[in-house]
Design a protein around this motif. Structure first.
Motif, PDB file in Angstrom:
ATOM      1  N   ARG A  64       0.860  -1.079  -0.012  1.00 26.52           N
ATOM      2  CA  ARG A  64       0.184  -0.070   0.051  1.00 26.52           C
ATOM      3  C   ARG A  64       0.861   1.229  -0.027  1.00 26.52           C
ATOM      4  N   ASP A  72      -6.085   4.922  -1.384  1.00 28.14           N
ATOM      5  CA  ASP A  72      -5.920   3.514  -1.641  1.00 28.14           C
ATOM      6  C   ASP A  72      -5.119   3.052  -3.010  1.00 28.14           C
ATOM      7  N   ARG A 108      -7.315   0.183  -4.240  1.00 26.64           N
ATOM      8  CA  ARG A 108      -8.588   0.346  -5.340  1.00 26.64           C
ATOM      9  C   ARG A 108      -7.999   0.574  -6.800  1.00 26.64           C
TER      10      ARG A 108
END
Length: 297
Positions: A64, A72, A108
């Motif tokens: 991440r 995201d 995402r």
């Protein structure tokens, strides 16, 4: 072939594979070993290897990205597969594992990097090429002469600079063109990834100081007689004065004096000012890759 989570003792094989596939990337065995054993804090970092007969033939890491203000965002590092083992599913299996991990941690949107010859593979897996990155090399035999700073500017090795001052300068200068800006890295993560990186050569890395402010810097990461210009930046208010070239020249001179023989760097093709600096210093293009993006369902 099997895919498994990377272990610290994979580091020598991973570095050897990287040197074969991306000879201009510089990250040593101990630095790689530390990253696997003690991943960056707060990034949910992990890595996978592809093995054939107990030999590492592929590598990918995923994490991440909490160094950016964008929400995201997940990253898959440049995926390495040994040339003799391509076209047999290793790349797909590594990418599948990496994307699965990113889904699990809530990403995402995903960025990865692809060599020009790997763009068809990236497109097949839902990625869209966005920006081209140029890799360049400079032979430091002979080394550039040590530059003379203009009045009011002091050149300091990072051994003489407080890390918190460097972190602030790094944040201020992190607005170069790219798909995912590194504009909000915390001090904790910056300290792990930059200041405490086992490859950082603080004696060669150079900062320019005006008054009590760090206004430009050039970071050197080293592995033996090879180095990587990890980042060269200037605080916006001080641009247009030649400070980026000044600190980079000084860093190259100091690195060469310490035994470095070849320097590598990379730049977004849209970053005309830094490309011009490198051309004037004598860098020559040696490769390229593409930033590729996709949404993650």
């Amino acid at each position: 072939m099997r895919i498994r989570t990377a272990r610290p003792d994979d580091a020598p094989a991973v570095v050897a594979l990287r040197a074969l596939v991306h000879p201009y990337l510089v990250r040593g065995v101990e630095s790689t070993r530390r990253m696997i054993a003690q991943p960056p804090p707060g990034e949910d970092w992990t890595a996978y290897v592809a093995e054939v007969d107990d030999t590492v033939v592929g590598w990918a890491s995923a994490y991440r990205n909490d160094r950016t203000s964008q929400a995201d965002v997940g990253e898959v590092s440049t995926l390495h597969v040994h040339p003799e083992h391509r076209g047999r599913g290793a790349g797909t299996a590594l990418l599948t594992a990496a994307l699965g991990h990113l889904r699990d941690v809530g990403a995402r949107r995903v960025r990865t990097w692809a060599l020009p010859e790997s763009l068809p593979f990236a497109r097949r897996h839902g990625f869209t090429p966005s920006r081209e990155l140029r890799y360049s090399a400079l032979d430091l035999r002979p080394a550039p002469p040590m530059p003379q700073p203009p009045p009011g500017v002091r050149l300091l090795p990072l051994t003489d600079v407080d890390p918190r001052r460097m972190h602030l300068a790094n944040l201020a200068a992190s607005d170069e063109p790219e798909d995912v800006p590194g504009d909000s890295i915390s001090y904790e993560n910056w300290r792990y990834e930059v200041w405490d990186n086992l490859g950082l050569d603080r004696a060669a890395s150079t900062a320019a100081e005006i008054g009590d402010e760090i206004v430009a810097f050039s970071l050197v990461k080293r592995d033996g007689d090879r180095m990587w210009s990890d980042y060269t930046g200037t605080v916006p208010a001080y641009r247009g004065r030649g400070l980026a070239r000044l600190v980079k020249t000084a860093a190259l001179h100091r690195a060469a004096a310490g035994g470095v023989r070849v320097a590598y760097t990379s730049n977004d093709e849209a970053n005309a000012p830094m490309l011009a600096v490198n051309v004037r210093l004598g860098y020559r293009p040696v490769g390229s890759s593409w930033s590729c993006l996709r949404e993650l369902a």
